[in-house]
Design a protein around this motif. Structure first.
Motif, mmCIF file in Angstrom:
data_model
loop_
_atom_site.group_PDB
_atom_site.id
_atom_site.type_symbol
_atom_site.label_atom_id
_atom_site.label_comp_id
_atom_site.label_asym_id
_atom_site.label_seq_id
_atom_site.Cartn_x
_atom_site.Cartn_y
_atom_site.Cartn_z
ATOM 1 N N MET A 1 0.842 -1.177 0.000
ATOM 2 C CA MET A 1 0.000 0.000 0.000
ATOM 3 C C MET A 1 0.887 1.240 0.000
ATOM 4 N N SER A 2 0.525 2.204 -0.799
ATOM 5 C CA SER A 2 1.275 3.453 -0.806
ATOM 6 C C SER A 2 0.372 4.569 -0.294
ATOM 7 N N GLY A 3 0.973 5.695 -0.025
ATOM 8 C CA GLY A 3 0.231 6.828 0.491
ATOM 9 C C GLY A 3 1.030 8.094 0.305
ATOM 10 N N GLU A 4 0.702 9.084 1.113
ATOM 11 C CA GLU A 4 1.356 10.386 1.043
ATOM 12 C C GLU A 4 1.945 10.742 2.401
ATOM 13 N N MET A 5 3.050 11.482 2.342
ATOM 14 C CA MET A 5 3.736 11.942 3.550
ATOM 15 C C MET A 5 4.023 13.425 3.402
ATOM 16 N N CYS A 6 4.122 14.106 4.532
ATOM 17 C CA CYS A 6 4.580 15.498 4.526
ATOM 18 C C CYS A 6 5.158 15.813 5.902
ATOM 19 N N TRP A 7 5.902 16.893 5.952
ATOM 20 C CA TRP A 7 6.497 17.361 7.209
ATOM 21 C C TRP A 7 5.708 18.579 7.664
ATOM 22 N N LEU A 8 5.022 18.437 8.805
ATOM 23 C CA LEU A 8 4.225 19.519 9.368
ATOM 24 C C LEU A 8 4.590 19.713 10.834
ATOM 25 N N PRO A 9 4.359 20.918 11.359
ATOM 26 C CA PRO A 9 4.571 21.105 12.793
ATOM 27 C C PRO A 9 3.606 20.211 13.567
ATOM 28 N N SER A 10 4.002 19.836 14.756
ATOM 29 C CA SER A 10 3.068 19.109 15.618
ATOM 30 C C SER A 10 1.818 19.954 15.756
ATOM 31 N N PHE A 11 0.655 19.337 15.747
ATOM 32 C CA PHE A 11 -0.589 20.099 15.837
ATOM 33 C C PHE A 11 -0.591 20.935 17.101
ATOM 34 N N LEU A 21 1.216 11.451 7.870
ATOM 35 C CA LEU A 21 0.876 10.455 6.856
ATOM 36 C C LEU A 21 -0.614 10.464 6.534
ATOM 37 N N ARG A 22 -0.930 9.974 5.352
ATOM 38 C CA ARG A 22 -2.305 9.630 4.988
ATOM 39 C C ARG A 22 -2.239 8.628 3.842
ATOM 40 N N THR A 23 -3.206 7.725 3.797
ATOM 41 C CA THR A 23 -3.171 6.690 2.764
ATOM 42 C C THR A 23 -3.916 7.096 1.510
ATOM 43 N N ASN A 24 -4.678 8.189 1.574
ATOM 44 C CA ASN A 24 -5.243 8.745 0.337
ATOM 45 C C ASN A 24 -5.531 10.223 0.539
ATOM 46 N N SER A 25 -5.629 10.932 -0.559
ATOM 47 C CA SER A 25 -5.670 12.398 -0.499
ATOM 48 C C SER A 25 -6.962 12.959 0.089
ATOM 49 N N THR A 26 -7.971 12.136 0.314
ATOM 50 C CA THR A 26 -9.204 12.631 0.929
ATOM 51 C C THR A 26 -9.175 12.512 2.447
ATOM 52 N N PRO A 36 0.491 3.274 13.681
ATOM 53 C CA PRO A 36 1.420 2.194 14.033
ATOM 54 C C PRO A 36 1.603 1.156 12.924
ATOM 55 N N ARG A 37 0.642 1.075 12.033
ATOM 56 C CA ARG A 37 0.745 0.139 10.907
ATOM 57 C C ARG A 37 1.927 0.476 9.993
ATOM 58 N N PHE A 38 2.291 1.753 9.932
ATOM 59 C CA PHE A 38 3.351 2.207 9.032
ATOM 60 C C PHE A 38 4.612 2.678 9.754
ATOM 61 N N ALA A 39 4.463 3.151 10.974
ATOM 62 C CA ALA A 39 5.581 3.767 11.701
ATOM 63 C C ALA A 39 6.601 2.728 12.167
ATOM 64 N N VAL A 40 7.840 3.161 12.198
ATOM 65 C CA VAL A 40 8.914 2.369 12.786
ATOM 66 C C VAL A 40 9.557 3.235 13.875
#
Length: 88
Positions: A1-11, A21-26, A36-40
């Motif tokens: 599965m692929s998705g999207e990543m970006c670098w943002l300030p902590s909320f 992260l997000r797995t789709n643009s919506t 946790p499914r994706f994080a290491v």
């Protein structure tokens, strides 16, 4: 599965950026720690970039890096739309 990543300030902060992260643009952006499914585990480097190890893993899996300014604009549009719906 692929998705999207970006670098943002902590909320809620204007501080250091962490991986989101997000797995789709919506979907909304989520901190990598909420996925946790994706994080290491982060590297044990004092003041190291939060999410760098996860970023490296996901890049190898063909995830797309979204520029931070674009992700912030999307968040701004989403928040504006949400406020308009609440007002009506």
């Amino acid at each position: 599965m692929s998705g999207e990543m970006c670098w943002l300030p902590s909320f809620g902060t204007d501080g250091d950026k962490i991986l989101h992260l997000r797995t789709n643009s919506t979907q909304p952006w989520q901190p990598y720690t909420a996925c946790p499914r994706f994080a290491v585990p982060d590297y044990a480097i004092p003041r190291g970039t939060k999410g760098w190890a996860t970023y490296q893993k996901l890049m190898k899996q063909q995830w797309t890096l979204i520029p931070s300014d674009r992700a912030l604009r999307e968040l701004s549009w989403f928040n504006q739309d949400l406020e308009e719906r609440r007002a009506s």
